[in-house]
Write a protein that holds these residues in place. Sequence first.
Motif, PDB file in Angstrom:
ATOM      1  N   ASP A  37      73.379 -87.984  50.326  1.00 22.86           N
ATOM      2  CA  ASP A  37      74.477 -87.038  50.134  1.00 22.86           C
ATOM      3  C   ASP A  37      75.244 -86.818  51.438  1.00 22.86           C
ATOM      4  OD1 ASP A  37      75.999 -85.152  48.507  1.00 22.86           O
ATOM      5  OD2 ASP A  37      75.030 -83.592  49.720  1.00 22.86           O
ATOM      6  N   LYS A  38      74.519 -86.724  52.552  1.00 17.50           N
ATOM      7  CA  LYS A  38      75.172 -86.543  53.859  1.00 17.50           C
ATOM      8  C   LYS A  38      76.041 -87.751  54.202  1.00 17.50           C
ATOM      9  CE  LYS A  38      71.775 -83.423  55.892  1.00 17.50           C
ATOM     10  NZ  LYS A  38      70.781 -83.238  56.962  1.00 17.50           N
ATOM     11  N   VAL A  39      75.522 -88.944  53.932  1.00 16.38           N
ATOM     12  CA  VAL A  39      76.299 -90.166  54.202  1.00 16.38           C
ATOM     13  C   VAL A  39      77.565 -90.171  53.347  1.00 16.38           C
ATOM     14  CG1 VAL A  39      76.340 -92.685  53.998  1.00 16.38           C
ATOM     15  CG2 VAL A  39      74.318 -91.548  54.933  1.00 16.38           C
TER      16      VAL A  39
ATOM     17  N   LEU B 155      82.943 -83.790  58.770  1.00 14.26           N
ATOM     18  CA  LEU B 155      83.377 -84.595  59.903  1.00 14.26           C
ATOM     19  C   LEU B 155      82.246 -84.698  60.916  1.00 14.26           C
ATOM     20  CD1 LEU B 155      87.006 -83.242  60.358  1.00 14.26           C
ATOM     21  CD2 LEU B 155      86.235 -85.277  59.145  1.00 14.26           C
ATOM     22  N   ILE B 156      81.749 -85.916  61.077  1.00  9.41           N
ATOM     23  CA  ILE B 156      80.705 -86.198  62.057  1.00  9.41           C
ATOM     24  C   ILE B 156      81.138 -87.426  62.844  1.00  9.41           C
ATOM     25  CG2 ILE B 156      78.890 -85.157  60.645  1.00  9.41           C
ATOM     26  CD1 ILE B 156      77.961 -87.967  59.872  1.00  9.41           C
ATOM     27  N   THR B 157      80.460 -87.665  63.951  1.00  2.00           N
ATOM     28  CA  THR B 157      80.828 -88.820  64.768  1.00  2.00           C
ATOM     29  C   THR B 157      80.381 -90.108  64.077  1.00  2.00           C
ATOM     30  OG1 THR B 157      78.749 -88.886  66.013  1.00  2.00           O
ATOM     31  CG2 THR B 157      80.515 -87.460  66.875  1.00  2.00           C
ATOM     32  N   GLU B 158      80.968 -91.213  64.516  1.00  2.39           N
ATOM     33  CA  GLU B 158      80.571 -92.515  63.972  1.00  2.39           C
ATOM     34  C   GLU B 158      79.105 -92.798  64.256  1.00  2.39           C
ATOM     35  OE1 GLU B 158      83.134 -95.815  64.904  1.00  2.39           O
ATOM     36  OE2 GLU B 158      84.908 -94.549  64.710  1.00  2.39           O
ATOM     37  N   ASP B 159      78.633 -92.396  65.440  1.00  2.00           N
ATOM     38  CA  ASP B 159      77.228 -92.608  65.781  1.00  2.00           C
ATOM     39  C   ASP B 159      76.311 -91.811  64.850  1.00  2.00           C
ATOM     40  OD1 ASP B 159      77.821 -94.351  67.829  1.00  2.00           O
ATOM     41  OD2 ASP B 159      77.651 -92.829  69.408  1.00  2.00           O
ATOM     42  N   GLU B 160      76.674 -90.571  64.551  1.00  2.00           N
ATOM     43  CA  GLU B 160      75.880 -89.751  63.636  1.00  2.00           C
ATOM     44  C   GLU B 160      75.863 -90.371  62.235  1.00  2.00           C
ATOM     45  OE1 GLU B 160      76.412 -85.213  65.320  1.00  2.00           O
ATOM     46  OE2 GLU B 160      78.133 -86.178  64.362  1.00  2.00           O
ATOM     47  N   GLU B 161      77.015 -90.855  61.814  1.00  2.00           N
ATOM     48  CA  GLU B 161      77.108 -91.483  60.493  1.00  2.00           C
ATOM     49  C   GLU B 161      76.254 -92.752  60.440  1.00  2.00           C
ATOM     50  OE1 GLU B 161      80.621 -93.120  57.565  1.00  2.00           O
ATOM     51  OE2 GLU B 161      81.148 -91.637  59.079  1.00  2.00           O
ATOM     52  N   GLU B 162      76.300 -93.540  61.492  1.00  2.00           N
ATOM     53  CA  GLU B 162      75.495 -94.770  61.542  1.00  2.00           C
ATOM     54  C   GLU B 162      74.003 -94.436  61.545  1.00  2.00           C
ATOM     55  OE1 GLU B 162      74.479 -98.554  61.250  1.00  2.00           O
ATOM     56  OE2 GLU B 162      76.523 -97.818  61.102  1.00  2.00           O
ATOM     57  N   THR B 163      73.616 -93.395  62.257  1.00  2.00           N
ATOM     58  CA  THR B 163      72.220 -92.967  62.270  1.00  2.00           C
ATOM     59  C   THR B 163      71.776 -92.555  60.869  1.00  2.00           C
ATOM     60  OG1 THR B 163      72.329 -92.275  64.583  1.00  2.00           O
ATOM     61  CG2 THR B 163      70.595 -91.279  63.236  1.00  2.00           C
TER      62      THR B 163
END
Length: 78
Positions: free
Chosen positions: A41-43, A52-60
């Motif tokens: 759900d977060k992804v 809105l999250i950073t690309e790094d957070e999304e990749e994690t």
Amino acid sequence: MSNTPHTLHEEFPADAQKISALKASNAHFAKLLIEYDVVNDKVHRAETRLDLITEDEEETLRRVRSRLKDQIAAALRA
């Protein structure tokens, strides 16, 4: 990136009955399902820009989702 939710039903369409049975009989498996749904759900919310999250957070988050999916798949094969 795709903003299609990766529900477990879509990921393992032939294993619906086995998922239900394992969920009822295996507490660890049930916990994996909950964790997967939360992370998935977060992804999805990040990909659709609801959160809105950073690309790094999304990749994690994607890596965590993949790890959980691998653990679920291993349990289904056992």
